[in-house]
Scaffold this active site. Structure first.
Site, mmCIF file in Angstrom:
data_model
loop_
_atom_site.group_PDB
_atom_site.id
_atom_site.type_symbol
_atom_site.label_atom_id
_atom_site.label_comp_id
_atom_site.label_asym_id
_atom_site.label_seq_id
_atom_site.Cartn_x
_atom_site.Cartn_y
_atom_site.Cartn_z
ATOM 1 N N GLU A 163 51.759 13.315 38.145
ATOM 2 C CA GLU A 163 51.496 12.713 36.831
ATOM 3 C C GLU A 163 52.160 13.578 35.778
ATOM 4 O O GLU A 163 52.121 14.815 35.860
ATOM 5 C CB GLU A 163 49.992 12.672 36.498
ATOM 6 C CG GLU A 163 49.196 11.649 37.252
ATOM 7 C CD GLU A 163 47.725 11.646 36.821
ATOM 8 O OE1 GLU A 163 47.400 12.046 35.678
ATOM 9 O OE2 GLU A 163 46.905 11.238 37.660
ATOM 10 N N GLU B 173 42.734 15.451 40.945
ATOM 11 C CA GLU B 173 42.188 16.328 39.909
ATOM 12 C C GLU B 173 40.706 16.664 40.095
ATOM 13 O O GLU B 173 39.868 16.310 39.253
ATOM 14 C CB GLU B 173 42.392 15.708 38.522
ATOM 15 C CG GLU B 173 43.843 15.449 38.181
ATOM 16 C CD GLU B 173 44.023 14.880 36.775
ATOM 17 O OE1 GLU B 173 43.030 14.566 36.106
ATOM 18 O OE2 GLU B 173 45.184 14.761 36.330
HETATM 19 O O1 IFM Z 1 44.465 9.039 32.523
HETATM 20 C C1 IFM Z 1 44.362 10.291 33.116
HETATM 21 C C2 IFM Z 1 44.397 10.178 34.622
HETATM 22 O O2 IFM Z 1 43.386 9.345 35.084
HETATM 23 C C3 IFM Z 1 44.223 11.536 35.261
HETATM 24 N N1 IFM Z 1 45.146 12.491 34.713
HETATM 25 C C4 IFM Z 1 45.294 12.564 33.289
HETATM 26 C C5 IFM Z 1 45.511 11.182 32.707
HETATM 27 C C6 IFM Z 1 45.657 11.277 31.170
HETATM 28 O O3 IFM Z 1 44.500 11.804 30.615
#
Ligand code: IFM
Length: 456
Positions: free
Chosen positions: A352, A167
C-alpha cells in the site's frame, strides 16, 4: 542500474483495496456481520455515521471494476476476503455463496491477466467471534487457521500470493488501545495480548498453508520510519521507543524470535509474560513481506507524555495530505532498505502507498489530482531507488484503486486513483490513474518524463 533503467519485466504493478471498504452489501447472501459492520452502525463511531452498507458497491460491480483495472494496465490486484461472508459465525459452516463471490472475482481477474494477491484479514473480524473475546481469546489462532484453510482449499490453484494479516499494528493500536477502530476497546492491558494472539494466528495460518498450499504466503505490516528531531539523548531514546513500538513490534518476533526490548518499558505493568514456545511458533519462515508506507515521523521526547505517546509527532510542516500525513518519499527508500538489512534479503512488495486528497470532478466530469499524481511519481521513484540499491522489490500496489470507506473517517477522505461518485456509483479515473497507466505501459520509463507527476 541507472536512474532511468526500468523496473524488472515481471514487476507487479497493482492497486489495493479491502473488503469492508469497497464491497457494500455486508450481509448479502447469508453473510454474518463483522465487527466493522457493528462498529459503523454504533452512533458516534464514524464521521457522519458513515457505514460500509453501500461503499463502492463492488460486491455487485466487481466485473466492471476488474475491467477498469485492465483498462489501466494493472497486472496485479490486492484485495481482502471478508471472513464473515465465508463463515457467518466465524467458524463452522461455510457459506458457499460468500465463497462463490471470491471465486468469481479471482476468475475475472485471471481472465484479464491480473494476478490476485489475497489478504485473509483486513480488520473485519466476524462479530460472532468478537462476542467470544475476539483477538483476546487464545483460540483465535485456531479460528483463523480454520478460516484460512477454507480459502486455501478453494483458491490456492488460482491465487499465487497470500497475505495472512494486514497491518496488525493498526488492528491493535486502533482497536484495542485507543478505541478509534473496531472493536473500540481502550485498554493498555488488552493491547499486548491481542497483538500476541494476532501473531500466533498469523503463524498458525502459515503452518496450515505449508501443509497444503503450493504458492507463496506472507504478512503485511505498516511501517513508518522514525527520525530524531535533534541528536539529544532524550530525542534519540524517544526515537528508539517509537521505532520499537511502530516498526519492530511485529517484525522482530516474526523474523528474530522475540519482542523488541523497549516494549516492556513502554507498556509498563500492562506488559504480560508470554509462553516461550509461542516464539518458536511465531517465527515461521515467510515467502515475502508486504510493506504499507504512507509517511514518516519526526520524534521529540516529551516529558509530560505517557510513554506510548512519547516522541509524538513534531513534523516539519511542508506538504501534507488530507489526513495531515507528511509527504516524505525518501522514507519509502529508507524503510525498504532498513527492512532488507535488518530482516535479511527476502522478497518485498510495497502493498500500500497513497494519499488522501480531495479533488472534485470538473465541469466536464474529469478529475485532475496533481498532488496525488506527484505523490505517486515521487514514491515510485523512491521505490526504484531502493531497487537500485539492491532491495529485492517485486511489486508496488497503490492505495487505493477506488475512493472508499476510510474507516472512522467515513467517506470524507479519498485515496482512490479512481473517483467514485457515491450517489451514482459512477467511476472516473483521475489524472493520477492515467499517469500510473503510462508508467506501467513504459515499465517505469514515464517516471523520468519531463512533465511526469504534474509539477506545474
Ligand atoms: O485505508 C487504509 C487501509 O485500510 C489500511 N492502510 C492504510 C489505509 C489508509 O489509511
Amino acid at each position: 542500474m541507472s536512474a532511468s533503467l526500468p523496473f524488472p519485466a515481471d514487476f507487479l504493478w497493482g492497486a489495493a483495496t479491502s473488503a469492508y471498504q469497497i464491497e457494500g452489501s455486508p450481509l448479502a447472501d447469508g453473510a454474518g456481520p463483522s465487527i466493522w459492520h457493528e462498529f459503523a452502525h454504533t452512533p458516534g463511531r464514524t464521521r457522519d455515521g458513515d457505514t460500509g452498507d453501500m461503499a463502492c458497491d463492488h460486491y455487485r460491480r466487481y466485473r466492471d471494476d476488474v475491467a477498469l483495472m485492465r483498462e489501466l494496465g494493472l497486472n496485479a490486484y490486492r484485495f481482502s476476503v471478508s471472513w464473515s461472508r465465508l463463515l457467518p459465525e466465524g467458524r463452522g459452516c461455510v457459506n458457499p455463496r460468500g465463497l462463490g463471490f471470491y471465486e468469481r472475482l479471482v476468475d475475472a481477474l485471471l481472465e484479464h491477466g491480473i494476478q490476485p494477491m489475497a489478504t485473509l484479514y483486513h480488520w473485519d473480524l466476524p462479530a460472532a467471534l468478537d462476542r467470544l473475546g475476539g483477538w483476546l481469546n487464545p483460540d483465535s489462532a485456531h479460528w483463523f487457521a480454520e478460516y484460512a484453510q477454507v480459502l486455501f482449499r478453494a483458491l490456492d490453484d488460482r491465487v499465487k500470493l497470500w497475505v495472512t494479516l494486514n497491518e496488525p499494528w493498526v488492528v491493535v493500536d486502533g482497536g484495542y488501545l485507543h478505541g478509534v477502530l473496531a472493536p473500540g476497546q481502550r485498554n493498555p492491558f488488552a493491547a499486548p495480548v491481542a497483538a500476541h494472539h494476532l501473531l500466533r494466528a498469523h503463524a498458525t495460518a502459515v503452518q496450515a498453508y505449508r501443509a497444503e498450499g503450493r504458492q507463496r504466503i506472507g504478512l503485511v505490516v505498516n511501517l513508518e520510519p522514525k527520525y530524531p528531531a535533534t541528536e539529544t539523548v532524550a530525542d534519540l531514546n524517544a526515537t528508539m521507543r517509537a521505532d520499537a513500538y511502530w516498526n519492530r513490534y511485529y517484525l522482530d518476533p516474526v523474523f528474530l524470535g522475540g519482542y523488541p526490548p523497549e516494549l516492556p518499558e513502554i507498556f509498563g505493568a500492562a506488559w504480560p509474560t508470554f509462553p516461550e514456545p509461542d516464539f518458536e511458533l511465531i517465527r515461521q519462515p515467510l515467502d515475502f513481506l508486504g510493506i504499507n508506507y504512507y509517511s514518516r515521523q519526526v520524534v521529540r521526547h516529551d516529558v509530560d507524555d505517557w510513554p506510548l505517546n512519547a516522541g509524538r509527532v513534531r513534523q516539519a510542516r511542508q506538504t501534507h495530505t488530507g489526513l495531515d500525513w507528511e509527504v516524505y518519499p525518501q522514507g519509502l527508500t529508507d524503510i525498504l532498505e532498513w527492512v532488507a538489512s535488518r530482516y535479511g534479503p527476502l522478497p518485498l512488495y510495497v502493498t500500500e502507498n497513497g494519499a488522501a486528497f480531495y479533488d472534485p470532478p470538473q465541469a466536464d466530469g474529469a478529475v485532475d489530482d496533481p498532488l496525488r499524481r506527484r505523490y505517486l511519481r515521487d514514491h515510485l521513484r523512491a521505490a526504484r531507488a531502493a531497487l537500485r540499491n539492491g532491495v529485492d522489490l517485486r511489486g508496488y500496489f497503490a492505495w487505493s484503486l477506488l475512493d472508499n470507506f476510510e474507516w472512522a473517517h467515513g467517506y470524507s477522505q479519498r485515496f482512490g486513483l479512481v473517483h467514485v461518485d457515491y450517489a451514482t456509483q459512477r467511476r472516473t479515473p483521475k489524472a493520477s490513474a492515467r499517469f500510473y497507466a503510462d508508467v506501467i505501459r513504459g515499465g517505469g520509463g514515464a517516471l523520468d518524463a519531463e512533465d511526469a507527476g504534474g509539477d506545474g
